[in-house]
Design a protein around this motif. Structure first.
Motif, PDB file in Angstrom:
ATOM      1  N   PRO A 161       0.793  -1.059  -0.103  1.00  0.00           N
ATOM      2  CA  PRO A 161      -0.341  -0.026  -0.318  1.00  0.00           C
ATOM      3  C   PRO A 161       1.158   1.371   0.498  1.00  0.00           C
ATOM      4  O   PRO A 161       2.060   1.132   0.430  1.00  0.00           O
ATOM      5  CB  PRO A 161      -0.263  -0.143   1.535  1.00  0.00           C
ATOM      6  CG  PRO A 161      -0.418  -2.012   1.726  1.00  0.00           C
ATOM      7  CD  PRO A 161       0.633  -1.572   1.125  1.00  0.00           C
ATOM      8  N   ARG A 163       1.299   4.295   1.736  1.00  0.00           N
ATOM      9  CA  ARG A 163       0.911   5.137   2.753  1.00  0.00           C
ATOM     10  C   ARG A 163       0.817   6.491   2.556  1.00  0.00           C
ATOM     11  O   ARG A 163       1.772   7.179   2.334  1.00  0.00           O
ATOM     12  CB  ARG A 163       1.736   4.660   3.681  1.00  0.00           C
ATOM     13  CG  ARG A 163       1.876   3.018   4.076  1.00  0.00           C
ATOM     14  CD  ARG A 163       1.150   2.736   4.432  1.00  0.00           C
ATOM     15  NE  ARG A 163       1.451   1.192   5.564  1.00  0.00           N
ATOM     16  CZ  ARG A 163      -0.396   0.430   5.673  1.00  0.00           C
ATOM     17  NH1 ARG A 163      -1.212   1.075   6.198  1.00  0.00           N
ATOM     18  NH2 ARG A 163      -0.177  -0.503   6.100  1.00  0.00           N
ATOM     19  N   SER A 164      -0.106   7.418   3.609  1.00  0.00           N
ATOM     20  CA  SER A 164      -0.049   8.748   3.440  1.00  0.00           C
ATOM     21  C   SER A 164       1.388   9.250   4.150  1.00  0.00           C
ATOM     22  O   SER A 164       2.237   8.781   4.078  1.00  0.00           O
ATOM     23  CB  SER A 164      -0.440   9.035   5.088  1.00  0.00           C
ATOM     24  OG  SER A 164      -0.744  10.776   5.431  1.00  0.00           O
ATOM     25  N   GLY A 165       1.693  10.715   3.025  1.00  0.00           N
ATOM     26  CA  GLY A 165       2.688  11.106   2.363  1.00  0.00           C
ATOM     27  C   GLY A 165       4.217  10.213   2.145  1.00  0.00           C
ATOM     28  O   GLY A 165       5.081  10.959   2.310  1.00  0.00           O
ATOM     29  N   GLN A 166       3.803   9.825   1.504  1.00  0.00           N
ATOM     30  CA  GLN A 166       4.433   8.381   0.663  1.00  0.00           C
ATOM     31  C   GLN A 166       4.018   9.193  -0.755  1.00  0.00           C
ATOM     32  O   GLN A 166       3.119   9.393  -1.199  1.00  0.00           O
ATOM     33  CB  GLN A 166       4.364   7.036   0.377  1.00  0.00           C
ATOM     34  CG  GLN A 166       4.843   6.473   1.905  1.00  0.00           C
ATOM     35  CD  GLN A 166       5.061   5.483   2.154  1.00  0.00           C
ATOM     36  OE1 GLN A 166       4.342   4.415   1.192  1.00  0.00           O
ATOM     37  NE2 GLN A 166       6.344   4.200   2.652  1.00  0.00           N
ATOM     38  N   SER A 182      -3.321   5.640   0.370  1.00  0.00           N
ATOM     39  CA  SER A 182      -3.960   5.949   0.937  1.00  0.00           C
ATOM     40  C   SER A 182      -4.585   7.893   1.348  1.00  0.00           C
ATOM     41  O   SER A 182      -2.995   7.850   0.034  1.00  0.00           O
ATOM     42  CB  SER A 182      -2.792   6.040   2.543  1.00  0.00           C
ATOM     43  OG  SER A 182      -2.707   5.064   3.416  1.00  0.00           O
ATOM     44  N   ALA A 183      -5.082   8.369   1.960  1.00  0.00           N
ATOM     45  CA  ALA A 183      -5.377   9.382   1.559  1.00  0.00           C
ATOM     46  C   ALA A 183      -3.439  10.347   2.837  1.00  0.00           C
ATOM     47  O   ALA A 183      -3.207  10.065   2.960  1.00  0.00           O
ATOM     48  CB  ALA A 183      -6.291   9.987   2.907  1.00  0.00           C
TER      49      ALA A 183
END
Lengths: 261, 271
Positions: A161, A163-166, A182-183
């Motif tokens: 997945p 992830r947030s910030g990536q 992700s958001a």
């Protein structure tokens, strides 16, 4: 960062003389490591003889990131004139010495911010000045996932997945993600983006201007979807097919969301 | 070889220290030599939660700087056999932590026979949190069933899989989710995110669900990790989580609204 043009607003003034649009254009970087008038001119001449087609009014960005010597003493206008004589058209200077920037402004060169260089295999030049490398003018910065391969292959496949910030970028091809985005995460590609999961973050396809690029996902819950700079945000996307399996494509300048059967 | 487990979250105040205290106590009580380390330099809490704040002489930073050795800094827990606590410094700040220093101490602890090393991470994604997670073999990501907590946990999961020592070596940190302060009634009403919602967003194995419970506050104030309170639902849930951590298959409890019988309704005890 290229200007993103909102796909939902229309230019109502029919008599507008011009429009400001975002555009992405790969530019060649002229990386100068040291400067001596005669040597520079000779080497430029030799290179032009090797590849005459390349040296036909080619716009270049001057960079002194690897310059060995005093930048303030550099005769910038002289350098620019030599370039022009040999078929290179300096259009901008990459952010460096303040004194140099002043000289650049005097001779109408734009100042570009420092970006990330992605060296390509086409690096035939030796280590002396001038060296010519390709650079994408919109290379994204920020945290990279371990899978990123600097030798870009046609398709980049990610199985975990995002992830947030990536942020994941697939240069020169498609991006395939076998999980959800992700958001707060961002996925970009020069080509298409395929997400075998939910898109909750941002997806930008065709970042170098490919208007035929598409974005596919199993559940549209995105913060932003963009193709070649034409985007729609969460608010607009919620109106139709929210949380359905869709694909996004560009029709003229409008972003269309169509359900996947 | 010691197993290094980091208890992290991103968001503050979700139950990391409560969880570190409870889980390390639980593991120690099952017979494994365990140490729990407070990585929150400057804002230490673990010593209070475990009721050893009056016995702190030397701390984590003292040991890193060579001002004391590990034996002098480790505090033996009075309740759980096999459990030791390494408190954080209160007067220094996070810059005192270095990769080399932390690595040295973790190796020393492993050499000393510790089977489990629990690292209680501070909140955030800066240096302190980074140091706590860097050497982890396993991460327990603590989250409340609440949108900002879940978003922050997602961020932390991303950082774990890209910036840890294991990530640098091309391996994965084993990750699992602990959902805390869960209130099934509010979930049923649609006021709170349910377990499935959180699992869908985070796509991580569920270690356990800890129900909202007044006993947790009581436990903090008394300095007795809630797992020792065998009547408390939270304590029991932590106990289940420890079992799962150690490889047992345990059904998840406390996730659905309790159907109270008439008697229970008449004599309602606040749990």
């Amino acid at each position: 960062m290229p200007l993103l043009k909102s796909s939902t607003t229309k230019n109502t003034a029919s008599s507008a003389a011009f429009r400001l649009k975002g555009g992405l254009f790969p530019l060649t970087l002229l990386e100068i490591s040291h400067y001596d008038r005669t040597e520079f001119e000779q080497q430029l001449q030799d290179k032009a003889a090797e590849a005459p087609i390349f040296f036909k009014q080619t716009p270049v960005v001057l960079s002194f990131e690897e310059f060995d010597g005093e930048l303030s003493a550099l005769p910038l206008s002289e350098l620019v004139e030599i370039c022009k004589t040999h078929g290179l058209l300096p259009v901008a200077l990459r952010n460096s010495d303040a004194a140099l920037q002043d000289k650049a402004k005097q001779i109408s060169l734009a100042i570009m911010p420092v970006g990330r260089i992605k060296p390509t295999a086409d690096n035939t030049a030796s280590d002396t000045a001038p060296s010519v490398t390709e650079e994408a003018s919109a290379a994204p910065a920020a945290e990279h996932i371990g899978e990123i391969n600097p030798n870009s292959s046609p398709s980049k496949i990610v199985t975990t997945p995002i992830r947030s910030g990536q942020q994941v970028y697939a240069p020169g091809g498609d991006l395939i993600i076998m999980a959800s985005v992700s958001a707060g995460a961002e996925v970009l590609a020069d080509g298409n983006i395929h997400i075998y999961g939910a898109l909750r973050g941002r997806a930008l396809a065709g970042v170098r201007g490919d208007t035929s690029a598409r974005i596919f996902c199993q559940s549209l819950e995105a913060e932003l979807v963009s193709i070649a700079g034409n985007f729609k945000v969460d608010e607009d996307l919620r109106k139709d097919h929210w949380k359905s399996a869709v694909h996004a494509s560009l029709d003229e300048q409008t972003l269309c969301i169509t359900p996947l059967v | 070889m010691a197993k290094i487990i980091v208890v992290t979250s991103g968001k503050g105040g979700v139950g990391k220290t409560t969880t570190s205290a409870a889980i390390s106590s639980g593991i120690a009580m099952r017979g494994h030599k365990t140490v729990v380390i407070d990585f929150d330099i400057g804002l230490r809490n673990l010593d209070i939660i475990m009721n050893c704040e009056r016995r702190v002489v030397y701390d984590f930073v003292n040991v890193i700087n060579g001002e004391a050795n590990l034996r002098q800094a480790l505090i033996k827990d009075k309740r759980a056999e096999n459990l030791y606590i390494l408190p954080a410094s209160q007067t220094r700040d996070k810059d005192a932590l270095t990769v080399e220093g932390v690595e040295r101490i973790l190796n020393e602890l492993a050499a000393d026979g510790f089977e489990y090393i629990i690292c209680d991470s501070p909140a955030g994604i800066e240096h302190g949190a980074f140091m706590a997670m860097y050497f982890a073999d396993m991460a327990i990501v603590v989250a409340n069933p609440e949108v900002s907590s879940v978003r922050d946990s997602d961020r932390i999961l991303g950082i774990l899989q890209s910036k840890s020592r294991r990530a640098e070596n091309g391996e994965r940190v084993e990750e699992c989710l602990l959902l805390t302060r869960y209130n099934p009634e509010r979930v049923a009403k649609g006021e709170m995110l349910g377990v499935q919602d959180v699992e869908e967003i985070l796509a991580t194995k569920l270690l356990g669900v800890i129900p909202e419970s007044e006993t947790v506050l009581k436990a903090s104030n008394q300095g007795i990790p809630v797992i020792h309170d065998i009547e408390s639902p939270a304590g029991q849930a932590y106990s289940d989580a420890v079992s799962r951590l150690l490889g047992e298959e345990v059904e998840h409890r406390f996730m659905s609204v309790e159907q109270k019988g008439l008697f229970k309704r008449l004599f309602r005890r606040s749990a």
